[in-house]
Design a protein around this motif. Structure first.
Motif, PDB file in Angstrom:
ATOM      1  N   GLN A  73      56.229  44.748  35.647  1.00 35.51           N
ATOM      2  CA  GLN A  73      56.519  44.027  34.404  1.00 35.51           C
ATOM      3  C   GLN A  73      55.251  43.441  33.777  1.00 35.51           C
ATOM      4  N   GLY A  74      54.101  43.670  34.398  1.00 32.01           N
ATOM      5  CA  GLY A  74      52.847  43.181  33.853  1.00 32.01           C
ATOM      6  C   GLY A  74      52.499  41.766  34.263  1.00 32.01           C
ATOM      7  N   ARG A  75      53.324  41.169  35.135  1.00 28.53           N
ATOM      8  CA  ARG A  75      53.024  39.826  35.619  1.00 28.53           C
ATOM      9  C   ARG A  75      52.184  39.939  36.894  1.00 28.53           C
ATOM     10  N   PHE A  76      51.844  38.783  37.459  1.00 27.80           N
ATOM     11  CA  PHE A  76      51.026  38.763  38.671  1.00 27.80           C
ATOM     12  C   PHE A  76      51.781  38.047  39.780  1.00 27.80           C
ATOM     13  N   ARG A  77      51.637  38.588  40.977  1.00 33.54           N
ATOM     14  CA  ARG A  77      52.205  37.950  42.161  1.00 33.54           C
ATOM     15  C   ARG A  77      51.060  37.601  43.100  1.00 33.54           C
ATOM     16  N   LEU A  78      50.897  36.304  43.350  1.00 37.38           N
ATOM     17  CA  LEU A  78      49.843  35.839  44.237  1.00 37.38           C
ATOM     18  C   LEU A  78      50.431  35.512  45.598  1.00 37.38           C
ATOM     19  N   THR A  79      49.810  36.039  46.634  1.00 33.83           N
ATOM     20  CA  THR A  79      50.203  35.724  48.004  1.00 33.83           C
ATOM     21  C   THR A  79      49.169  34.760  48.573  1.00 33.83           C
ATOM     22  N   LEU A  80      49.641  33.609  49.047  1.00 37.05           N
ATOM     23  CA  LEU A  80      48.748  32.598  49.590  1.00 37.05           C
ATOM     24  C   LEU A  80      48.636  32.739  51.102  1.00 37.05           C
ATOM     25  N   ASP A  81      47.613  32.129  51.667  1.00 36.27           N
ATOM     26  CA  ASP A  81      47.396  32.197  53.109  1.00 36.27           C
ATOM     27  C   ASP A  81      48.547  31.590  53.899  1.00 36.27           C
ATOM     28  N   ASN A  82      49.243  30.642  53.290  1.00 34.90           N
ATOM     29  CA  ASN A  82      50.365  30.012  53.988  1.00 34.90           C
ATOM     30  C   ASN A  82      51.668  30.800  53.823  1.00 34.90           C
ATOM     31  N   GLY A  83      51.573  31.976  53.198  1.00 37.29           N
ATOM     32  CA  GLY A  83      52.738  32.837  53.029  1.00 37.29           C
ATOM     33  C   GLY A  83      53.500  32.617  51.741  1.00 37.29           C
ATOM     34  N   GLU A  84      53.161  31.591  51.001  1.00 39.33           N
ATOM     35  CA  GLU A  84      53.851  31.296  49.750  1.00 39.33           C
ATOM     36  C   GLU A  84      53.535  32.358  48.701  1.00 39.33           C
ATOM     37  N   LEU A  85      54.495  32.645  47.834  1.00 44.32           N
ATOM     38  CA  LEU A  85      54.321  33.582  46.731  1.00 44.32           C
ATOM     39  C   LEU A  85      54.420  32.833  45.411  1.00 44.32           C
ATOM     40  N   ILE A  86      53.525  33.160  44.493  1.00 47.81           N
ATOM     41  CA  ILE A  86      53.547  32.556  43.156  1.00 47.81           C
ATOM     42  C   ILE A  86      53.531  33.669  42.128  1.00 47.81           C
ATOM     43  N   GLU A  87      54.396  33.575  41.125  1.00 50.19           N
ATOM     44  CA  GLU A  87      54.373  34.535  40.028  1.00 50.19           C
ATOM     45  C   GLU A  87      53.802  33.858  38.788  1.00 50.19           C
ATOM     46  N   SER A  88      53.006  34.624  38.040  1.00 49.59           N
ATOM     47  CA  SER A  88      52.347  34.059  36.870  1.00 49.59           C
ATOM     48  C   SER A  88      52.059  35.147  35.847  1.00 49.59           C
ATOM     49  N   ASP A  89      51.917  34.729  34.594  1.00 50.99           N
ATOM     50  CA  ASP A  89      51.541  35.670  33.539  1.00 50.99           C
ATOM     51  C   ASP A  89      50.031  35.882  33.495  1.00 50.99           C
ATOM     52  N   ILE A  90      49.278  34.857  33.864  1.00 53.36           N
ATOM     53  CA  ILE A  90      47.818  34.877  33.798  1.00 53.36           C
ATOM     54  C   ILE A  90      47.270  34.225  35.064  1.00 53.36           C
ATOM     55  N   VAL A  91      46.157  34.771  35.572  1.00 47.37           N
ATOM     56  CA  VAL A  91      45.461  34.148  36.693  1.00 47.37           C
ATOM     57  C   VAL A  91      44.062  33.786  36.216  1.00 47.37           C
ATOM     58  N   LEU A  92      43.728  32.512  36.337  1.00 47.88           N
ATOM     59  CA  LEU A  92      42.418  32.013  35.924  1.00 47.88           C
ATOM     60  C   LEU A  92      41.694  31.493  37.157  1.00 47.88           C
ATOM     61  N   SER A  93      40.502  32.009  37.403  1.00 49.58           N
ATOM     62  CA  SER A  93      39.699  31.569  38.547  1.00 49.58           C
ATOM     63  C   SER A  93      38.696  30.521  38.093  1.00 49.58           C
ATOM     64  N   ALA A  94      38.676  29.380  38.817  1.00 54.08           N
ATOM     65  CA  ALA A  94      37.741  28.296  38.498  1.00 54.08           C
ATOM     66  C   ALA A  94      37.304  27.646  39.811  1.00 54.08           C
ATOM     67  N   VAL A  95      36.648  28.432  40.649  1.00 50.45           N
ATOM     68  CA  VAL A  95      36.318  27.948  41.997  1.00 50.45           C
ATOM     69  C   VAL A  95      34.871  27.501  42.134  1.00 50.45           C
ATOM     70  N   GLY A  96      34.128  27.464  41.040  1.00 53.36           N
ATOM     71  CA  GLY A  96      32.764  26.965  41.132  1.00 53.36           C
ATOM     72  C   GLY A  96      31.764  27.862  40.438  1.00 53.36           C
ATOM     73  N   LEU A  97      30.520  27.402  40.407  1.00 51.25           N
ATOM     74  CA  LEU A  97      29.450  28.112  39.725  1.00 51.25           C
ATOM     75  C   LEU A  97      28.317  28.432  40.689  1.00 51.25           C
ATOM     76  N   LYS A  98      27.654  29.549  40.447  1.00 51.16           N
ATOM     77  CA  LYS A  98      26.494  29.954  41.240  1.00 51.16           C
ATOM     78  C   LYS A  98      25.322  30.169  40.297  1.00 51.16           C
ATOM     79  N   PRO A  99      24.229  29.395  40.445  1.00 49.65           N
ATOM     80  CA  PRO A  99      23.088  29.533  39.541  1.00 49.65           C
ATOM     81  C   PRO A  99      22.582  30.975  39.466  1.00 49.65           C
ATOM     82  N   ARG A 100      22.203  31.380  38.264  1.00 47.00           N
ATOM     83  CA  ARG A 100      21.652  32.729  38.079  1.00 47.00           C
ATOM     84  C   ARG A 100      20.174  32.725  38.476  1.00 47.00           C
ATOM     85  N   THR A 101      19.886  33.312  39.582  1.00 46.14           N
ATOM     86  CA  THR A 101      18.526  33.284  40.128  1.00 46.14           C
ATOM     87  C   THR A 101      17.908  34.670  40.285  1.00 46.14           C
TER      88      THR A 101
END
Length: 384
Positions: free
Chosen positions: A217-245
């Protein structure tokens, strides 16, 4: 070109450096090389643009032509540097063109960290690191109702607050036991979590995403380490920044977490400087607006003939989460101390103090933010 200052990067750091240089010297040739469109905008505005009523077009303050005219400098958009020859003071661009610089300023910024996830949907995970990313995010957001954010740090919480305030269902995943785990003591994190949950955010903590799969259906299903499932229309990653070196490292310039510079913001190579998210000063990488502002002023003085060391005062960070007003002055955790937390009416006041009771940092939430000015005056400087 032999006397010019070439700035590589057109983000907040690059433009701050150009503005400060131009204030001190109206004749010095400045060339800005931008990997994107080269226009100027405030990147911090991206995480609360929905609530501010800003669309991507209105966030842009000026395109490359306007900014070049305003600052009397040459801006070259869609221009990438592939090689720095520090012996010849020469840059090589992707098309093979070579440019000679007098002084070189690296304002390269940072890249979003990507988690090593599995699943057929990982290529569709979004990040927002610049205005073009945000345009794509807003386009994808149209007609959708659910957003899952990986990361409950500062940016993740700001986006979560902005989205949920505008009617979206928001799930936030983080391996920490609380939001803003690196900035807040436990009680402060719990207060933040409670406030954002009251606004409608759903937190999934003490776990992380294992896989992201796209459904038929074009949605996303996320499986977590604890076994939980999450459904979402969009997944946005915001886990930090790494300097461009990478560019600096390939040129033989010393890098650690960031491009290593001294108090003059100079690398160990003559006439090459760095500031902003890509730079590391005395072991510190400070990806916030105020450090960039102070660095740009010192750098401008140095490259215009008045060598000036950088000094950082205490620089509190205002977290853009209106559901939980928060101000943080992160302490230097290498200095021995502990959090002393006081729960006030509808707020949390947390002071990081040494054995003598000196305040080394603070976290203020809710009504406690009114103490910001008084407490900031008691903080030590970040760099003397």
């Amino acid at each position: 070109m032999e006397n010019s200052v070439i700035i590589v990067g057109s983000g907040l750091a690059g433009y701050a450096a150009a503005r400060e240089i131009r204030k001190l010297n109206t004749a010095l040739p400045i060339v800005m090389l931008s990997a994107d469109h080269g226009g100027f905008y405030s990147k911090p505005m991206l995480s609360n643009a929905l609530s501010s009523g800003k669309d991507p077009e209105s966030i842009l303050n000026g395109d490359a032509v306007k900014m070049g005219s305003q600052l009397k400098m040459s801006i070259r958009p869609f221009c990438r540097v592939t090689l720095i020859d520090q012996e010849r003071h020469e840059l090589t661009l992707t098309d093979g063109e070579r440019l000679v610089y007098g002084q070189l300023v690296l304002a390269l910024g940072a890249d979003q960290v990507r988690l090593p996830l599995s699943g057929n949907g990982i290529a569709e995970i979004l990040t927002v690191n610049d205005l073009d990313d945000y345009k794509k995010f807003r386009d994808v957001l149209t007609g959708r109702t659910r957003v899952c954010i990986i990361g409950a740090g500062l940016i993740g919480c700001e986006f979560a607050n902005d989205l949920v305030t505008n009617g979206y269902r928001v799930d936030v995943i983080d391996m920490s036991a609380q939001p803003l785990g690196r900035l807040l003591p436990r009680v402060g994190g719990a207060f933040m979590q409670k406030r954002l949950e009251a606004a409608g955010v759903f937190f999934h903590l003490n776990t992380t995403a294992r896989s992201v799969d796209q459904t038929q259906q074009g949605r996303f299903r996320l499986t977590l380490d604890n076994g939980e499932l999450i459904e979402s229309d969009i997944v946005l990653s915001a886990v930090g920044l790494k300097p461009r070196t990478q560019l600096a490292a390939a040129a033989g310039i010393q890098v650690n977490r960031g491009i290593v510079v001294n108090r003059l913001l100079r690398t160990h190579r003559a006439d090459i400087y760095a500031l902003g998210d890509c730079a590391e000063i005395e072991g510190k990488v400070l990806p916030f607006v105020m450090p960039i502002t102070h660095a740009a002023r010192a750098l401008a003085a140095t490259v215009t003939g008045n060598p000036t060391q950088i000094h950082y005062p205490a620089m509190p960070v205002i977290v853009k989460t209106p559901s939980c007003p928060t101000v943080v002055s992160p302490p230097d955790f290498s200095v021995k101390g502990e959090w002393n937390v006081e729960t006030v009416e509808d707020g949390v006041k947390a002071l990081y103090q040494d054995d003598a009771g000196n305040i080394l940092g603070y976290a203020l939430l809710g009504t406690a933010i009114k103490e910001k000015n008084n407490l900031t005056a008691q903080l030590p400087v970040v760099l003397k």
